[in-house]
Design a protein around this motif. Structure first.
Motif, PDB file in Angstrom:
ATOM      1  N   THR A  29      -4.136   3.740   1.026  1.00  0.00           N
ATOM      2  CA  THR A  29      -3.572   3.408   2.321  1.00  0.00           C
ATOM      3  C   THR A  29      -4.125   2.057   2.779  1.00  0.00           C
ATOM      4  O   THR A  29      -5.126   1.566   2.250  1.00  0.00           O
ATOM      5  CB  THR A  29      -3.937   4.460   3.368  1.00  0.00           C
ATOM      6  N   TRP A  30      -3.473   1.481   3.791  1.00  0.00           N
ATOM      7  CA  TRP A  30      -4.004   0.247   4.332  1.00  0.00           C
ATOM      8  C   TRP A  30      -5.404   0.465   4.900  1.00  0.00           C
ATOM      9  O   TRP A  30      -6.280  -0.393   4.741  1.00  0.00           O
ATOM     10  CB  TRP A  30      -3.086  -0.341   5.396  1.00  0.00           C
ATOM     11  N   VAL A  34       0.280  -6.339   1.621  1.00  0.00           N
ATOM     12  CA  VAL A  34      -1.023  -6.981   1.574  1.00  0.00           C
ATOM     13  C   VAL A  34      -0.978  -8.153   0.600  1.00  0.00           C
ATOM     14  O   VAL A  34      -0.138  -8.223  -0.297  1.00  0.00           O
ATOM     15  CB  VAL A  34      -2.155  -5.998   1.195  1.00  0.00           C
ATOM     16  N   VAL A  56       2.323  -1.020   3.792  1.00  0.00           N
ATOM     17  CA  VAL A  56       1.815  -2.243   4.398  1.00  0.00           C
ATOM     18  C   VAL A  56       1.765  -3.334   3.335  1.00  0.00           C
ATOM     19  O   VAL A  56       1.182  -3.124   2.255  1.00  0.00           O
ATOM     20  CB  VAL A  56       0.413  -2.022   5.003  1.00  0.00           C
ATOM     21  N   THR A  69       0.838  -1.196   0.000  1.00  0.00           N
ATOM     22  CA  THR A  69       0.000   0.000   0.000  1.00  0.00           C
ATOM     23  C   THR A  69       0.874   1.248   0.000  1.00  0.00           C
ATOM     24  O   THR A  69       2.092   1.183   0.207  1.00  0.00           O
ATOM     25  CB  THR A  69      -0.912   0.035   1.237  1.00  0.00           C
ATOM     26  N   VAL A 118      -7.683   0.076   1.980  1.00  0.00           N
ATOM     27  CA  VAL A 118      -7.739  -1.303   1.477  1.00  0.00           C
ATOM     28  C   VAL A 118      -8.491  -2.203   2.451  1.00  0.00           C
ATOM     29  O   VAL A 118      -9.213  -3.127   2.042  1.00  0.00           O
ATOM     30  CB  VAL A 118      -6.315  -1.833   1.219  1.00  0.00           C
ATOM     31  N   ALA A 119      -8.364  -1.914   3.733  1.00  0.00           N
ATOM     32  CA  ALA A 119      -9.024  -2.734   4.748  1.00  0.00           C
ATOM     33  C   ALA A 119     -10.539  -2.676   4.663  1.00  0.00           C
ATOM     34  O   ALA A 119     -11.225  -3.556   5.202  1.00  0.00           O
ATOM     35  CB  ALA A 119      -8.566  -2.304   6.144  1.00  0.00           C
ATOM     36  N   ARG A 139      -3.518  -8.731   5.350  1.00  0.00           N
ATOM     37  CA  ARG A 139      -2.132  -8.281   5.351  1.00  0.00           C
ATOM     38  C   ARG A 139      -1.220  -9.511   5.420  1.00  0.00           C
ATOM     39  O   ARG A 139      -1.643 -10.601   5.811  1.00  0.00           O
ATOM     40  CB  ARG A 139      -1.861  -7.382   6.553  1.00  0.00           C
TER      41      ARG A 139
END
Length: 324
Positions: A90-91, A48, A46, A42, A94-95, A121
């Motif tokens: 950003t994470w 992923v 992070v 990301t 994406v989360a 992740r």
């Protein structure tokens, strides 16, 4: 000869959407020795677990109006790609996404599970692997592309495993279609088995960046002299199963690649074993529908007879059935 290890390709991705927690846990229950996650990064660094940098084919990002402005076109490893890219998010963003089946027309069972799970992740996958006893074969995707963005995958992976048993207990393998990043991982103190991925055609992106048009192709790197050189630098090669077949005399038979690699001390891994006609050699297809299962047992038995170090399979249970 050591038994062939079974690596669940992105989990049991023939039965559930790839790279989901369900696919990973199911792989363990179906007898896999290891799971293979593809790793991308990301914007905030992070790691992923996704098939590629482009998220549109494996998540619902296209349905998210708040991320609509992220869609763009860029060139990755010499190919123009349009979509939504992980490095633009950003994470935290994406989360919020939900996983989708990448091959819905071929994998209707996976399509039924769309939207039920989020994105993992790398740290999440390592925790699941610890719980289930799976080893991990981590693929670093588009390493040169990520490095140019200031997201070096070798450093991110080393940070992810620092201070854990994964940094040196033999359960982690790192693979890439670019050899340079493998050595960068080792230089950062990660004692992982190093595996060089080789496509049937094409050329490694890091070699193109270094040597331009004179860079050797993957096919040229499978020559005897190049294999001997690779054996001094990596532990194994991982190849498209297509290069393990030969039709030079008019009939389908096994090629001599595994034998030649073994002669110089290299293990050979094959990817990806799938039962659908779309992925089988023409001689093993039954009927014309790409989603129908063909004569996968004949094809897989041919591969099993080669003495491979490991195979990647989307349906781990089918390989175990073949061994029974």
């Amino acid at each position: 000869m050591q038994p062939t290890r079974l690596i669940a390709h992105r989990g049991a991705s023939g039965w559930a959407p790839e790279h989901t927690e369900t696919a990973v846990r199911l792989a363990a229950r179906l007898g896999a020795d290891a799971v293979e996650p593809d790793l991308v990064a990301t914007r905030d660094g992070v790691l992923v677990v996704r098939h590629d940098s482009e998220l549109g084919s494996t998540t619902d990002i296209a349905d998210r109006p708040e991320l609509a402005d992220r869609r763009r076109t860029q060139t990755i490893d010499g190919e123009e790609v349009a979509g939504w890219f992980v490095e633009d998010c950003t994470w935290a963003e994406v989360a919020t996404l939900r996983a989708r089946e990448r091959l819905p027309r071929l994998r209707p069972l996976g399509a039924l599970r769309e939207g039920r799970e989020g994105v993992l992740r790398f740290s999440d996958l390592l925790a699941i692997a610890d719980e289930t006893g799976l080893d991990v074969v981590a693929e670093l995707k588009h390493a040169s592309h990520h490095a140019a963005l200031g997201l070096p995958l070798d450093a991110l992976l080393a940070d992810a495993v620092a201070g854990t048993h994964w940094a040196g207990d033999g359960r982690l393998t790192v693979e890439s279609f670019e050899e340079a990043v493998l050595h960068e991982v080792r230089d950062r103190g990660v004692e992982a088995r190093l595996v060089y991925l080789m496509g049937e055609g094409g050329t490694a992106a890091d070699l193109v960046g270094r040597d331009g048009a004179s860079a050797p192709t993957y096919a040229e790197q499978r020559g005897d002299a190049s294999l001997a050189e690779l054996a001094r630098r990596v532990d194994a090669i991982s190849v498209d199963k297509a290069v393990l077949f030969d039709r030079s005399d008019g009939a389908l038979r096994a090629s001599d690649l595994v034998e030649r690699a073994r002669a110089v001390g290299l293990g050979t891994i094959a990817w990806t074993l799938r039962p659908e006609n779309a992925f089988l050699e023409p001689e093993h297809r039954l009927g014309e529908h790409p989603a129908a299962w063909g004569d996968w047992t004949t094809e897989w038995r041919m591969l099993a007879s080669l003495g491979l170090e490991a195979v990647f399979a989307d349906h781990p249970d089918l390989w175990r059935r073949l061994e029974a």
